[in-house]
Design an enzyme around this catalytic site. Structure first.
Site, PDB file in Angstrom:
ATOM      1  N   TYR A  59      20.364  54.693  44.159  1.00  0.00           N
ATOM      2  CA  TYR A  59      20.038  53.369  43.605  1.00  0.00           C
ATOM      3  C   TYR A  59      20.209  52.273  44.659  1.00  0.00           C
ATOM      4  O   TYR A  59      19.429  51.316  44.695  1.00  0.00           O
ATOM      5  CB  TYR A  59      20.865  53.070  42.342  1.00  0.00           C
ATOM      6  CG  TYR A  59      20.223  53.710  41.126  1.00  0.00           C
ATOM      7  CD1 TYR A  59      19.213  53.069  40.422  1.00  0.00           C
ATOM      8  CD2 TYR A  59      20.590  54.992  40.731  1.00  0.00           C
ATOM      9  CE1 TYR A  59      18.593  53.677  39.345  1.00  0.00           C
ATOM     10  CE2 TYR A  59      19.979  55.613  39.652  1.00  0.00           C
ATOM     11  CZ  TYR A  59      18.982  54.956  38.960  1.00  0.00           C
ATOM     12  OH  TYR A  59      18.348  55.566  37.901  1.00  0.00           O
ATOM     13  N   HIS A 111      14.166  48.366  30.550  1.00  0.00           N
ATOM     14  CA  HIS A 111      14.980  49.411  31.193  1.00  0.00           C
ATOM     15  C   HIS A 111      15.990  48.837  32.177  1.00  0.00           C
ATOM     16  O   HIS A 111      16.461  49.546  33.057  1.00  0.00           O
ATOM     17  CB  HIS A 111      14.061  50.446  31.860  1.00  0.00           C
ATOM     18  CG  HIS A 111      13.284  51.269  30.873  1.00  0.00           C
ATOM     19  ND1 HIS A 111      12.208  52.059  31.202  1.00  0.00           N
ATOM     20  CD2 HIS A 111      13.450  51.424  29.523  1.00  0.00           C
ATOM     21  CE1 HIS A 111      11.738  52.663  30.108  1.00  0.00           C
ATOM     22  NE2 HIS A 111      12.461  52.287  29.085  1.00  0.00           N
TER      23      HIS A 111
HETATM   24  P1  OAD Z   1       4.867  56.811  35.010  1.00  0.00           P
HETATM   25  O1  OAD Z   1       5.104  57.277  36.401  1.00  0.00           O
HETATM   26  O2  OAD Z   1       5.184  57.747  33.909  1.00  0.00           O
HETATM   27  O3  OAD Z   1       3.336  56.383  34.851  1.00  0.00           O
HETATM   28  C1  OAD Z   1       2.702  55.555  35.783  1.00  0.00           C
HETATM   29  C2  OAD Z   1       1.312  55.248  35.271  1.00  0.00           C
HETATM   30  O4  OAD Z   1       0.721  54.330  36.188  1.00  0.00           O
HETATM   31  C3  OAD Z   1       0.379  56.458  35.193  1.00  0.00           C
HETATM   32  O5  OAD Z   1      -0.285  56.438  33.933  1.00  0.00           O
HETATM   33  C4  OAD Z   1      -0.608  56.226  36.340  1.00  0.00           C
HETATM   34  O6  OAD Z   1      -1.913  56.740  36.045  1.00  0.00           O
HETATM   35  C5  OAD Z   1      -0.613  54.718  36.429  1.00  0.00           C
HETATM   36  N1  OAD Z   1      -0.981  54.165  37.750  1.00  0.00           N
HETATM   37  C6  OAD Z   1      -0.811  54.712  38.975  1.00  0.00           C
HETATM   38  N2  OAD Z   1      -1.248  53.871  39.932  1.00  0.00           N
HETATM   39  C7  OAD Z   1      -1.703  52.775  39.294  1.00  0.00           C
HETATM   40  C8  OAD Z   1      -2.278  51.548  39.728  1.00  0.00           C
HETATM   41  N3  OAD Z   1      -2.466  51.274  41.028  1.00  0.00           N
HETATM   42  N4  OAD Z   1      -2.631  50.634  38.790  1.00  0.00           N
HETATM   43  C9  OAD Z   1      -2.442  50.895  37.466  1.00  0.00           C
HETATM   44  N5  OAD Z   1      -1.904  52.026  37.009  1.00  0.00           N
HETATM   45  C10 OAD Z   1      -1.539  52.968  37.899  1.00  0.00           C
HETATM   46  O7  OAD Z   1       5.645  55.407  34.848  1.00  0.00           O
HETATM   47  P2  OAD Z   1       6.086  54.653  33.518  1.00  0.00           P
HETATM   48  O8  OAD Z   1       5.078  54.793  32.445  1.00  0.00           O
HETATM   49  O9  OAD Z   1       6.496  53.290  33.912  1.00  0.00           O
HETATM   50  O10 OAD Z   1      12.355  55.072  32.917  1.00  0.00           O
HETATM   51  O11 OAD Z   1       7.378  55.467  33.135  1.00  0.00           O
HETATM   52  C11 OAD Z   1       8.158  55.018  32.061  1.00  0.00           C
HETATM   53  C12 OAD Z   1       9.606  55.248  32.359  1.00  0.00           C
HETATM   54  O12 OAD Z   1       9.841  56.605  32.760  1.00  0.00           O
HETATM   55  C13 OAD Z   1      10.151  54.442  33.530  1.00  0.00           C
HETATM   56  O13 OAD Z   1      10.514  53.133  33.152  1.00  0.00           O
HETATM   57  C14 OAD Z   1      11.346  55.238  33.931  1.00  0.00           C
HETATM   58  C15 OAD Z   1      10.745  56.610  33.903  1.00  0.00           C
HETATM   59  O14 OAD Z   1      11.620  57.664  33.771  1.00  0.00           O
HETATM   60  C16 OAD Z   1      13.630  55.106  33.245  1.00  0.00           C
HETATM   61  O15 OAD Z   1      14.012  55.282  34.390  1.00  0.00           O
HETATM   62  C17 OAD Z   1      14.524  54.894  32.070  1.00  0.00           C
END
Ligand code: OAD
Length: 243
Positions: A59, A111
């Site tokens: 972190y 988060h």
């Molecule tokens: P993810 O890594 O699960 O998803 C990222 C999303 O961003 C995917 O759907 C990609 O297709 C999309 N993506 C990638 N590049 C992009 C771009 N340039 N523009 C737009 N979209 C793009 O991340 P989160 O959904 O944020 O939690 O994950 C949710 C939570 O899971 C996070 O907050 C974290 C993680 O574990 C904790 O740490 C509690």
């Protein structure tokens, strides 16, 4: 896009994809963090209890990295929406603070935040900003009140979201008239339910993502592409529709 332009209260719900073009990896892509690191070690209270040095130094490293990067055109476009729509609330799953740095004024961090710490034993309610000596060190720190370990003020798996923030986020999700869903895989609950709440109340949903997600099915429109490219164009269209 007329319904987006006409919104009186827009919620922008964001995930790691919105910060991808700032150089912060996402979690679930082939190159994502959870492809290389075990979330049970790095993102659970149990992992921190077992290997505190490892988790703490990760972190600290991430916090330094996030301090080195800058908001990208997607963050700025989202901030710009405040000039075009009467009320805009950003609800983010990200801990990087880039929405605030781009100028968004109403941001709910579901988060937590990488720039705050709290006591691992939970002896005091409020998380505190990073005290300067901790900023530089990979050494474990101890709570000045009870001596327990200090941990980042982020939400780990198996933990509840901060109650007040969650209540506000759920509140705006059920009352907004439009929601923009940007860069989230939509698989982590309870955050992923917010678009469902909004859809259930009849809000207009627009998703921005290069790929289909489980939320695509409930979105009224999906704009396939990178947030840093799609959002500035979207803001210009809204500006044109309003002028
Ligand atoms: P993810 O890594 O699960 O998803 C990222 C999303 O961003 C995917 O759907 C990609 O297709 C999309 N993506 C990638 N590049 C992009 C771009 N340039 N523009 C737009 N979209 C793009 O991340 P989160 O959904 O944020 O939690 O994950 C949710 C939570 O899971 C996070 O907050 C974290 C993680 O574990 C904790 O740490 C509690």
């Amino acid at each position: 896009m007329g319904l987006l332009a006409a919104a009186r209260h827009l919620v922008v719900f964001t995930g790691a994809g919105v910060s991808r073009e700032s150089g912060i990896p996402t979690f679930r892509d082939a190159e994502g963090m959870w492809a290389k690191l075990d979330p049970l070690v790095y993102a659970t209270p149990q992992g921190f209890r077992r290997e505190p040095e490892l988790v703490w130094s990760w972190y600290q490293w991430r916090r330094r990295k996030m301090g080195e990067v800058a908001p990208n055109p997607a963050h700025y476009a989202i901030a710009e929406l405040e000039r075009l729509i009467p009320r805009v609330t950003v609800v983010t799953q990200n801990i990087d603070g880039l929405h605030q740095r781009a100028g968004s004024s109403d941001v709910l961090e579901l988060h937590g935040s990488i720039v705050r710490f709290k006591c691992f034993a939970g002896c005091r309610g409020d998380p505190t900003p990073v005290p300067p000596p901790l900023l530089e060190s990979d050494e474990l720190a101890h709570c000045p009140h009870c001596g327990a370990l200090v941990r980042p003020d982020v939400v780990w798996f198996n933990e509840r979201l901060p109650a007040a923030v969650w209540e506000m986020a759920a509140g705006v999700a059920v009352t907004c008239d439009a929601m923009l869903i940007v860069g989230t895989s939509g698989v982590v609950e309870p955050a992923a339910s917010l678009p469902k709440y909004a859809a259930h109340q009849g809000a207009f949903l627009v998703e921005v993502n290069p790929e289909e997600t489980p939320l695509t099915a409930i979105a009224d429109v999906t704009l396939y592409g990178r947030a840093g490219e799609v959002l500035p164009r979207l803001v210009e269209r809204i500006r044109a529709l309003k002028s």
